[in-house]
Write an enzyme that holds these catalytic residues in place. Structure first.
Site, PDB file in Angstrom:
ATOM      1  N   SER A 106     -62.285  -7.998   7.047  1.00  0.00           N
ATOM      2  CA  SER A 106     -63.073  -8.307   5.849  1.00  0.00           C
ATOM      3  C   SER A 106     -62.642  -9.666   5.276  1.00  0.00           C
ATOM      4  O   SER A 106     -62.747 -10.681   5.950  1.00  0.00           O
ATOM      5  CB  SER A 106     -62.921  -7.170   4.827  1.00  0.00           C
ATOM      6  OG  SER A 106     -63.878  -7.279   3.800  1.00  0.00           O
ATOM      7  N   GLU A 202     -69.850  -9.620  11.396  1.00  0.00           N
ATOM      8  CA  GLU A 202     -70.122  -8.354  10.708  1.00  0.00           C
ATOM      9  C   GLU A 202     -70.171  -8.631   9.214  1.00  0.00           C
ATOM     10  O   GLU A 202     -69.753  -9.684   8.754  1.00  0.00           O
ATOM     11  CB  GLU A 202     -69.051  -7.312  11.032  1.00  0.00           C
ATOM     12  CG  GLU A 202     -67.653  -7.651  10.529  1.00  0.00           C
ATOM     13  CD  GLU A 202     -67.381  -7.243   9.089  1.00  0.00           C
ATOM     14  OE1 GLU A 202     -67.950  -6.244   8.607  1.00  0.00           O
ATOM     15  OE2 GLU A 202     -66.607  -7.939   8.421  1.00  0.00           O
ATOM     16  N   HIS A 264     -66.640  -2.807   8.932  1.00  0.00           N
ATOM     17  CA  HIS A 264     -66.575  -1.851   7.836  1.00  0.00           C
ATOM     18  C   HIS A 264     -67.121  -0.502   8.307  1.00  0.00           C
ATOM     19  O   HIS A 264     -67.598  -0.378   9.424  1.00  0.00           O
ATOM     20  CB  HIS A 264     -67.358  -2.366   6.631  1.00  0.00           C
ATOM     21  CG  HIS A 264     -66.749  -3.568   5.972  1.00  0.00           C
ATOM     22  ND1 HIS A 264     -66.901  -4.847   6.484  1.00  0.00           N
ATOM     23  CD2 HIS A 264     -65.982  -3.696   4.870  1.00  0.00           C
ATOM     24  CE1 HIS A 264     -66.248  -5.707   5.708  1.00  0.00           C
ATOM     25  NE2 HIS A 264     -65.684  -5.042   4.719  1.00  0.00           N
TER      26      HIS A 264
END
Length: 297
Positions: A106, A202, A264
């Site tokens: 992330s 992503e 995620h």
């Protein structure tokens, strides 16, 4: 890595939950690892989305990386804030410390990208110590846990995708991470560049038009010039991202594998960035060609 190695846990981004962190530490210790915590790992400050002051977070990260007793630096969680540290780190000192493992995902994409550029080391994109995937009370998510163990102690397992946007096979060093973080680094000295590489992308909680905007920014900046293939991970809370992903990326004329459980959501499989990988749309898989004990050439 091997049993008995020391892992330092730091908080370069958002503030961790203390209970999750405690369970995450216990589970890593259960793997035979010695775990130490950064001095400021549970700090708070006026900006509630940051785990303490920038200088303190940077000091913890640099101290852990430069400690010869530490074999790996694991990040507590993502959120926001890692990008604020990049100008505060002594890259010469960190280069002199030699290679070790950095684990996170992330917001930690900022560190993955810059560690590759400044230090030339592979880094591990995977679940973090104070997140539900690793530290939920019932236990770690089994597939994610097994993938992380394999990536740390042996050879990373191949990851299966769910769909093919453009067929083919491509090999190259895997690079990338969270799309919004990569786009935010355009125009900096650490701008992403996928030439000769496989791009991994992503994101979470982004509407398709925002994905379009970020891809358009990276395309205009030349980040995808010379890319060999594209691996698309999870898009949790992003509506249906595939029409825009196909529209923006398919004209590049390279293989595109999608639906990889990396990023995620659950499960979160672990992949090495900065090491050779292979996209094979016939088997719908992303595989790494190097174990943790080997370096990409």
């Amino acid at each position: 890595m091997q049993q008995g190695d020391t892992v330092a846990i730091v908080s370069p981004s958002g503030p961790p939950d203390a209970a999750l962190l405690r369970r995450g530490v216990e589970r890593l210790e259960g793997l035979g690892l010695k775990v130490v915590l950064g001095a400021h790992v549970l700090d708070r400050q006026e900006l509630p989305y940051l785990a303490g002051a920038d200088a303190a977070r940077a000091a913890d990260l640099q101290a852990a990386w430069c400690d010869p007793a530490v074999s790996a630096v694991f990040c507590c969680r993502g959120g926001y804030g890692a990008g604020r540290l990049l100008g505060l780190l002594d890259w010469d000192a960190m280069r002199a410390a030699g290679p070790k493992v950095l684990l996170g995902s992330s917001d930690i994409t900022a560190l993955h990208n810059v560690f590759a550029i400044e230090l030339g080391v592979p880094t591990l994109h995977g679940p973090m110590a104070a997140c539900d995937i690793m530290a939920a009370e019932p236990g770690p998510e089994p597939l994610s846990w097994q993938s992380l163990r394999s990536a740390l102690f042996g050879a990373a397992e191949a990851v299966r995708g769910e769909r093919v946007l453009a067929p083919g096979r491509a090999e190259g060093v895997l690079s990338g991470g969270n799309l919004s973080l990569l786009a935010s680094m355009c125009g900096t000295r650490w701008q992403p560049a996928f030439e000769g590489k496989l791009a991994f992308l992503e994101d979470v909680g982004e509407e398709p038009y925002r994905i379009d905007r970020m891809l358009t920014q990276l395309l205009a900046a030349g980040a995808f010039d010379g890319v060999r293939g594209i691996a698309l991970g999870s898009w949790v809370g992003c509506g249906d991202p595939y029409p825009v992903l196909e529209d923006r990326l398919k004209p590049l004329g390279v293989p595109i594998l999608a639906g990889l459980p990396v990023g995620h959501g659950s499960p979160q499989m672990s992949v090495w960035l900065g090491r050779l990988g292979v996209i094979d749309t016939e088997s719908c898989s992303l595989a790494g060609t190097f174990s943790n004990t080997e370096q990409a050439r």
